[in-house]
Design a protein around this motif. Structure first.
Motif, PDB file in Angstrom:
ATOM      1  N   VAL A 113       0.835  -1.206   0.000  1.00 50.60           N
ATOM      2  CA  VAL A 113       0.000   0.000   0.000  1.00 50.60           C
ATOM      3  C   VAL A 113       0.870   1.257   0.000  1.00 50.60           C
ATOM      4  CG1 VAL A 113      -1.742   1.294   1.263  1.00 50.60           C
ATOM      5  CG2 VAL A 113      -1.903  -1.179   1.145  1.00 50.60           C
ATOM      6  N   GLY A 114       1.906   1.246   0.830  1.00 46.28           N
ATOM      7  CA  GLY A 114       2.814   2.386   0.891  1.00 46.28           C
ATOM      8  C   GLY A 114       3.477   2.637  -0.450  1.00 46.28           C
ATOM      9  N   ALA A 115       3.931   1.546  -1.094  1.00 42.28           N
ATOM     10  CA  ALA A 115       4.594   1.679  -2.383  1.00 42.28           C
ATOM     11  C   ALA A 115       3.639   2.283  -3.407  1.00 42.28           C
ATOM     12  CB  ALA A 115       5.090   0.313  -2.859  1.00 42.28           C
ATOM     13  N   PHE A 116       2.400   1.783  -3.414  1.00 42.57           N
ATOM     14  CA  PHE A 116       1.445   2.288  -4.394  1.00 42.57           C
ATOM     15  C   PHE A 116       0.994   3.708  -4.051  1.00 42.57           C
ATOM     16  CE2 PHE A 116       1.065  -2.083  -5.917  1.00 42.57           C
ATOM     17  CZ  PHE A 116       1.057  -1.847  -7.276  1.00 42.57           C
ATOM     18  N   ALA A 117       0.976   4.043  -2.756  1.00 48.34           N
ATOM     19  CA  ALA A 117       0.629   5.414  -2.377  1.00 48.34           C
ATOM     20  C   ALA A 117       1.645   6.382  -2.977  1.00 48.34           C
ATOM     21  CB  ALA A 117       0.584   5.546  -0.862  1.00 48.34           C
ATOM     22  N   SER A 118       2.936   6.065  -2.800  1.00 48.13           N
ATOM     23  CA  SER A 118       3.978   6.912  -3.381  1.00 48.13           C
ATOM     24  C   SER A 118       3.922   6.881  -4.901  1.00 48.13           C
ATOM     25  CB  SER A 118       5.361   6.462  -2.897  1.00 48.13           C
ATOM     26  OG  SER A 118       5.485   6.681  -1.520  1.00 48.13           O
ATOM     27  N   ALA A 119       3.670   5.677  -5.449  1.00 50.23           N
ATOM     28  CA  ALA A 119       3.591   5.550  -6.905  1.00 50.23           C
ATOM     29  C   ALA A 119       2.433   6.381  -7.459  1.00 50.23           C
ATOM     30  CB  ALA A 119       3.424   4.084  -7.298  1.00 50.23           C
ATOM     31  N   SER A 120       1.330   6.447  -6.695  1.00 44.19           N
ATOM     32  CA  SER A 120       0.177   7.208  -7.186  1.00 44.19           C
ATOM     33  C   SER A 120       0.510   8.701  -7.245  1.00 44.19           C
ATOM     34  CB  SER A 120      -1.048   6.958  -6.311  1.00 44.19           C
ATOM     35  OG  SER A 120      -0.877   7.556  -5.046  1.00 44.19           O
ATOM     36  N   LEU A 121       1.373   9.150  -6.339  1.00 45.32           N
ATOM     37  CA  LEU A 121       1.823  10.545  -6.414  1.00 45.32           C
ATOM     38  C   LEU A 121       2.575  10.787  -7.722  1.00 45.32           C
ATOM     39  CD1 LEU A 121       3.275  11.711  -2.997  1.00 45.32           C
ATOM     40  CD2 LEU A 121       1.257  12.507  -4.191  1.00 45.32           C
ATOM     41  N   LEU A 122       3.514   9.857  -8.031  1.00 41.40           N
ATOM     42  CA  LEU A 122       4.276   9.996  -9.271  1.00 41.40           C
ATOM     43  C   LEU A 122       3.344   9.934 -10.479  1.00 41.40           C
ATOM     44  CD1 LEU A 122       7.421   7.832  -8.498  1.00 41.40           C
ATOM     45  CD2 LEU A 122       7.356  10.278  -8.937  1.00 41.40           C
ATOM     46  N   ALA A 123       2.394   8.991 -10.430  1.00 41.67           N
ATOM     47  CA  ALA A 123       1.442   8.872 -11.536  1.00 41.67           C
ATOM     48  C   ALA A 123       0.601  10.139 -11.647  1.00 41.67           C
ATOM     49  CB  ALA A 123       0.547   7.650 -11.324  1.00 41.67           C
ATOM     50  N   GLY A 124       0.243  10.707 -10.488  1.00 41.57           N
ATOM     51  CA  GLY A 124      -0.521  11.951 -10.492  1.00 41.57           C
ATOM     52  C   GLY A 124       0.243  13.076 -11.178  1.00 41.57           C
ATOM     53  N   ILE A 125       1.541  13.148 -10.863  1.00 40.24           N
ATOM     54  CA  ILE A 125       2.377  14.165 -11.515  1.00 40.24           C
ATOM     55  C   ILE A 125       2.410  13.920 -13.022  1.00 40.24           C
ATOM     56  CG2 ILE A 125       4.741  15.042 -11.721  1.00 40.24           C
ATOM     57  CD1 ILE A 125       5.068  14.434  -8.741  1.00 40.24           C
ATOM     58  N   ALA A 126       2.476  12.630 -13.410  1.00 37.62           N
ATOM     59  CA  ALA A 126       2.507  12.291 -14.838  1.00 37.62           C
ATOM     60  C   ALA A 126       1.224  12.739 -15.527  1.00 37.62           C
ATOM     61  CB  ALA A 126       2.705  10.787 -15.004  1.00 37.62           C
ATOM     62  N   VAL A 127       0.085  12.495 -14.869  1.00 32.21           N
ATOM     63  CA  VAL A 127      -1.197  12.891 -15.459  1.00 32.21           C
ATOM     64  C   VAL A 127      -1.261  14.414 -15.595  1.00 32.21           C
ATOM     65  CG1 VAL A 127      -3.684  12.962 -15.083  1.00 32.21           C
ATOM     66  CG2 VAL A 127      -2.427  10.842 -14.667  1.00 32.21           C
ATOM     67  N   LEU A 128      -0.845  15.106 -14.549  1.00 29.71           N
ATOM     68  CA  LEU A 128      -0.811  16.571 -14.619  1.00 29.71           C
ATOM     69  C   LEU A 128       0.077  17.038 -15.764  1.00 29.71           C
ATOM     70  CD1 LEU A 128      -0.624  17.866 -10.936  1.00 29.71           C
ATOM     71  CD2 LEU A 128      -2.480  18.088 -12.591  1.00 29.71           C
ATOM     72  N   THR A 129       1.229  16.339 -15.918  1.00 29.75           N
ATOM     73  CA  THR A 129       2.140  16.685 -17.003  1.00 29.75           C
ATOM     74  C   THR A 129       1.441  16.566 -18.357  1.00 29.75           C
ATOM     75  OG1 THR A 129       3.950  15.838 -15.691  1.00 29.75           O
ATOM     76  CG2 THR A 129       4.371  16.144 -18.027  1.00 29.75           C
ATOM     77  N   LEU A 130       0.685  15.463 -18.514  1.00 35.90           N
ATOM     78  CA  LEU A 130      -0.007  15.245 -19.781  1.00 35.90           C
ATOM     79  C   LEU A 130      -1.030  16.349 -20.031  1.00 35.90           C
ATOM     80  CD1 LEU A 130      -0.573  11.394 -19.858  1.00 35.90           C
ATOM     81  CD2 LEU A 130       0.996  12.773 -21.209  1.00 35.90           C
ATOM     82  N   VAL A 131      -1.753  16.718 -18.971  1.00 37.68           N
ATOM     83  CA  VAL A 131      -2.736  17.790 -19.113  1.00 37.68           C
ATOM     84  C   VAL A 131      -2.031  19.085 -19.521  1.00 37.68           C
ATOM     85  CG1 VAL A 131      -4.397  19.226 -17.881  1.00 37.68           C
ATOM     86  CG2 VAL A 131      -4.369  16.764 -17.503  1.00 37.68           C
ATOM     87  N   ALA A 132      -0.949  19.401 -18.816  1.00 37.32           N
ATOM     88  CA  ALA A 132      -0.194  20.615 -19.128  1.00 37.32           C
ATOM     89  C   ALA A 132       0.323  20.567 -20.559  1.00 37.32           C
ATOM     90  CB  ALA A 132       0.966  20.763 -18.149  1.00 37.32           C
ATOM     91  N   LYS A 133       0.793  19.378 -20.966  1.00 39.70           N
ATOM     92  CA  LYS A 133       1.331  19.204 -22.305  1.00 39.70           C
ATOM     93  C   LYS A 133       0.239  19.457 -23.352  1.00 39.70           C
ATOM     94  CE  LYS A 133       3.353  15.401 -24.972  1.00 39.70           C
ATOM     95  NZ  LYS A 133       2.207  14.775 -25.612  1.00 39.70           N
ATOM     96  N   GLY A 134      -0.937  18.874 -23.106  1.00 38.84           N
ATOM     97  CA  GLY A 134      -2.055  19.064 -24.023  1.00 38.84           C
ATOM     98  C   GLY A 134      -2.429  20.528 -24.140  1.00 38.84           C
ATOM     99  N   LEU A 135      -2.465  21.206 -22.993  1.00 36.85           N
ATOM    100  CA  LEU A 135      -2.827  22.620 -22.947  1.00 36.85           C
ATOM    101  C   LEU A 135      -1.833  23.457 -23.752  1.00 36.85           C
ATOM    102  CD1 LEU A 135      -5.258  23.413 -21.221  1.00 36.85           C
ATOM    103  CD2 LEU A 135      -3.666  24.430 -19.583  1.00 36.85           C
TER     104      LEU A 135
END
Lengths: 337, 289
Positions: free
Chosen positions: B249-271
């Motif tokens: 759970v801890g590993a995936f919690a941290s991983a979800s943060l990284l994934a969240g940053i990736a998703v934000l990056t994609l949104v920013a990239k699209g914009l």
């Protein structure tokens, strides 16, 4: 623009100072580099030792932990990771600190009791519920219908230990008859259905994928797994003869001098031999030397004949050269199948 | 012309069966290889409830890993922004011997495996390295502390900004800038009033990519970090550490943060891409008008 820039620079400087210095201010600091599955163990020990040290000297401690494969850790220390102590699971990786890094003296193993190995383990088997294939010792592993899972000796220390344990058993049983020893080892390797690249991978193959009748790995890992699945789904089998796997520790002379932490580093390692610490180590499924603690845990750690590397292969250097190098014994035995 | 296609001009996707088959395969691959794994990260992180997720994210070592990762990115991005812009300006606005070679050299960090890059830095700046042994004599240490992590991250991410700018600046040419110079503008003024507005969106795009990579870099950082919890452990390293601890759970919690940053990056990239396309359209309509 210039104000913004100034703000940025100040912010970064602030950030830098935050990460350059630890958040908690302690009287003394210590860095322990360790192997990668010892995290819970040393988290618990650090707490115990800090209390002990504060009682004894009144000083507060901040103990940092670094965890990775112990060969990688040894390389990092040689390249300048200024660790005060190294607590590894391979003797060869500490030897390298002397031979390649010249950071510790050659006789490092003699500086603490039991070859500087405060705890040890051996290789054991995890079998499925009710032990349906009736596996009790190494010779049961080569019975007709038995499939084994173990880490690959080529890529993993864990697998190397298992190979050497099987070799030790064969030597113990067949004495000087080299042909019989080779035949047994060949037969044994032939029964291995999956060679995983590391210990954790082998565990996954056996537990999650349900492959094999016996998983061969460290006794500590086997006991740990049996505890985690305490519905009796798996059973622990400790063979009568096995390999003595040492967990060597040392302080790093060059760095404790620079860090001015020699006294603390020595005390940290010496305290591992105290009864309290030995009890803690045993609770993490390691075998220990303290007689009282041994008695307390005698049901979990049955008496077995443990053979050290010197007895089985002369030395780690010899073992590597003769058995695990390219074209060595391991390759020959697997090829002749 | 298209109303009556002769049989030999038919394209592969013209038959409805094949068309839908291809679309189906493409969707299946996208869902199976991209979307489901991404969803699993968030589901696993939330598997034991929001409380556990928060506990794991607020863990002392996780917080430090997040802080260190953001700090490294905050140093890396401005450095590479300045470096990338200067380099792109140099190779597109000036002609000099070795210019083509320089353009090729920028790509080295793309071509070299990050682990190898980490090892190179370790061998050069480590205790036994050429530079490192001298630094050790001065009682300075770069590897196994945050400067080392910043150094390799800068190396790994240095092509992104330059790679975004060079094609754009080549395409735009230097006529506008030359006109500015002829009219008496200083170099700095030309850059601020002509070049910068022209490359603005490409620059932002480069920054987004640099930041994403700086935050997520594992291989090179792993070699020079020393893996000290609460000191030199970045977020990607922390994910591995937790995973090996069986703290899924801890590993995936941290991983979800990284994934969240990736998703934000994609949104920013699209914009940014959208703004860039709009700016380009406007430019073209102005030209045709």
């Amino acid at each position: 623009m210039s104000i913004k820039l100034k703000g940025l620079v100040t912010g970064l400087a602030l950030g830098a100072s935050l990460f350059a210095q630890p958040a908690v201010s302690a009287d003394q600091k210590l860095l322990n580099t360790s192997y990668d599955i010892a995290r819970e163990l040393f988290a618990a020990y650090n707490e115990q030792f800090s209390e002990y040290w504060q009682e004894k000297t009144g000083e507060t401690l901040e103990i940092s932990q670094s965890h990775a494969g112990s060969s990688k850790q040894a390389q990092a220390i040689i390249q300048g990771l200024k660790a005060d102590v190294a607590t590894f699971n391979q003797v060869t990786d500490i030897n390298i600190l002397h031979t390649r890094g010249n950071l510790i003296p050659e006789n490092w193993a003699e500086r603490l009791p039991n070859n500087s190995s405060p705890y040890y383990s051996t290789m054991a088997f995890l079998v499925r519920k009710g032990n349906p294939k009736n596996i009790e010792n190494w010779d049961d592993l080569v019975k007709e219908d038995v499939d084994l899972v173990m880490p690959n000796p080529k890529t993993s220390g864990n697998g190397r230990y298992t190979y050497l344990a099987a070799l030790g058993y064969a030597q113990d049983r067949f004495g000087d008859d080299q042909q019989k020893i080779d035949n047994f080892l060949q037969d044994f390797l032939g029964h291995v259905k999956v060679f995983d690249s590391g210990g954790r991978g082998a565990t996954t193959t056996f537990i999650e994928r349900g492959i094999g009748d016996a998983l061969l790995t460290f006794e500590s890992e086997v006991l740990n797994l049996a505890d985690r699945y305490d519905n009796g789904e798996y059973e622990v089998v400790t063979p009568k003869v096995s390999f003595l796997a040492e967990f060597p520790v040392t302080w790093i002379d060059e760095y404790v001098e620079q860090n001015n932490s020699e006294e603390l580093a020595k005390a940290y390692l010496e305290h591992l031999y105290s009864e309290d610490a030995q009890r803690l180590l045993a609770s993490f499924n390691n075998r220990v030397h303290n007689e009282t603690v041994k008695q307390e845990n005698s049901d979990r750690f049955p008496e077995v004949k443990l053979m050290p590397i010197d007895e089985i292969a002369g030395s780690w250097e010899n073992a590597t050269k003769k058995h695990f190098a390219s074209g060595g014994k391991l390759d020959q035995l697997q090829r002749r199948k | 012309m298209h109303s009556n296609p002769s049989p030999q001009h038919r394209r592969v996707g013209d038959s409805p069966v094949i068309k839908w088959l291809l679309i189906g395969i493409a969707i299946a691959i996208t869902v199976g290889l991209l979307i489901i794994p991404l969803l699993v990260i968030f589901l696993e992180a939330l598997g034991a409830g929001w409380g556990t997720l928060a506990d794991n994210l607020l863990d002392q070592y996780t917080l430090h890993a997040i802080g260190l990762t953001l700090f490294v990115a905050a140093l890396t991005v401005p450095l590479n922004l300045a470096f990338g812009t200067a380099l792109a300006w140099l190779v597109t606005r000036f002609r000099f011997p070795g210019r083509k070679l320089l353009i090729t050299l920028i790509d080295i960090p793309f071509a070299v495996s990050p682990v190898v890059a980490g090892l190179l830095y370790l061998l050069l700046y480590g205790r036994n390295g050429w530079v490192g042994s001298w630094l050790a004599d001065q009682d300075m240490q770069l590897m196994f502390s945050w400067p080392g992590i910043v150094m390799v991250t800068v190396f790994v991410t240095c092509p992104f900004v330059a790679r975004e700018l060079i094609p754009l600046m080549q395409q735009q040419g230097s006529e506008e800038e030359e006109a500015g110079v002829v009219l008496g503008a200083s170099g700095l003024r030309v850059f601020r009033t002509i070049t910068l507005p022209n490359i603005k969106w490409a620059l932002v795009y480069g920054v987004v990519l640099t930041n994403a990579r700086a935050v997520g870099e594992f291989g090179a950082v792993s070699v020079v970090s020393g893996n000290i919890r609460g000191q030199t452990n970045t977020l990607p390293l922390h994910v591995e550490l937790l995973y090996q601890d069986y703290n899924i759970v801890g590993a995936f919690a941290s991983a979800s943060l990284l994934a969240g940053i990736a998703v934000l990056t994609l949104v920013a990239k699209g914009l940014v891409e959208w703004r860039q396309a709009r700016a380009l359209n406007r430019l073209q309509t102005e030209e045709t008008a």
